[in-house]
Scaffold this motif. Sequence first.
Motif, short mmCIF file in Angstrom:
data_model
loop_
_atom_site.label_atom_id
_atom_site.label_comp_id
_atom_site.label_asym_id
_atom_site.label_seq_id
_atom_site.Cartn_x
_atom_site.Cartn_y
_atom_site.Cartn_z
N UNK A 103 0.86 -1.19 0.00
CA UNK A 103 0.00 0.00 0.00
C UNK A 103 0.90 1.24 0.00
N UNK A 104 0.75 2.08 -1.04
CA UNK A 104 1.59 3.29 -1.15
C UNK A 104 1.28 4.28 -0.04
N UNK A 105 2.31 5.00 0.33
CA UNK A 105 2.13 6.07 1.30
C UNK A 105 2.38 7.37 0.56
N UNK A 106 1.33 7.86 -0.12
CA UNK A 106 1.49 9.05 -0.96
C UNK A 106 1.57 10.31 -0.10
N UNK A 164 -10.38 0.67 -2.56
CA UNK A 164 -10.99 1.93 -2.14
C UNK A 164 -10.03 2.63 -1.20
N UNK A 165 -9.78 3.91 -1.44
CA UNK A 165 -8.83 4.65 -0.59
C UNK A 165 -9.57 5.58 0.36
N UNK A 189 -9.20 -4.29 5.06
CA UNK A 189 -8.61 -2.97 5.30
C UNK A 189 -7.11 -3.06 5.58
N UNK A 190 -6.35 -2.18 4.96
CA UNK A 190 -4.90 -2.16 5.14
C UNK A 190 -4.40 -0.74 5.30
N UNK A 191 -3.33 -0.58 6.07
CA UNK A 191 -2.72 0.74 6.27
C UNK A 191 -1.57 0.92 5.28
N UNK A 192 -1.18 2.19 4.98
CA UNK A 192 -0.03 2.41 4.11
C UNK A 192 1.18 1.65 4.63
#
Lengths: 147, 83
Positions: A36-39, A123-124, A83-86
């Motif tokens: 998961x990207x951390x933009x 979904x973000x 659900x996942x965190x960056x």
Amino acid sequence: MDIRVQEAPFDYGAETARFTDTCAGVGAVVTFCGIVRNDGGAMDAMEIEHYPGMTERALTQIAEEAGQRWSLEGCLILHRYGRMAPGEKIMMVATASRHRADAFAGADFLMDYLKSRAPFWKKEFSGDGAAWVAAKDEDEAALGRWG
Amino acid sequence: MTLEILYFAWLRERIGLSRETVTTDATTVAELVAELRGREERYALAFSDMSAVRVALDQDLSEFDAPLAGVREVAFFPPMTGG
């Protein structure tokens, strides 16, 4: 062939080690891990929905297709939902072959097909609310590479 | 014919259901979509831009002109975003 769809996190190092051990003596193992990207900290979480039943079926078909195109001695696809965190790992693929070209091409093919032919939807969630991730034209175009 | 219809992602959210059982005389996916659209505003909205909708018949990706004969499960969803 090892296809797994699960909500729980997975241990990328342990999975890679186990896959490599299973394919001992084969010659080449290629792995890929999607994270998961951390933009810039803009996103709080990502949620992945999938279609139970069709997901496993589509992933199996994609892995079988890869096995017909290249000489693969082993193939792993592991994909999470929920659900996942960056920074969290979303999915991984691993391929094994006698020589590296088949393992690289097989893994590349699995990723291209998995992105637009396996029923997952991202979904973000951010401070501004939630938004479904739109499919990219280049992901669809990438399938053209494989004829 | 009786069909189990599944909705995913924003189609599920717009229609407000993840699945429903529908009895229909539709012979193709396109006819089924037209029938659903005519039901209520939320369906019309969900199916307003068909270029953004994909369909699977019995868990295999399909096309909108595909026949429904023998099909039990129809799923509607946006383009997939895995990986």
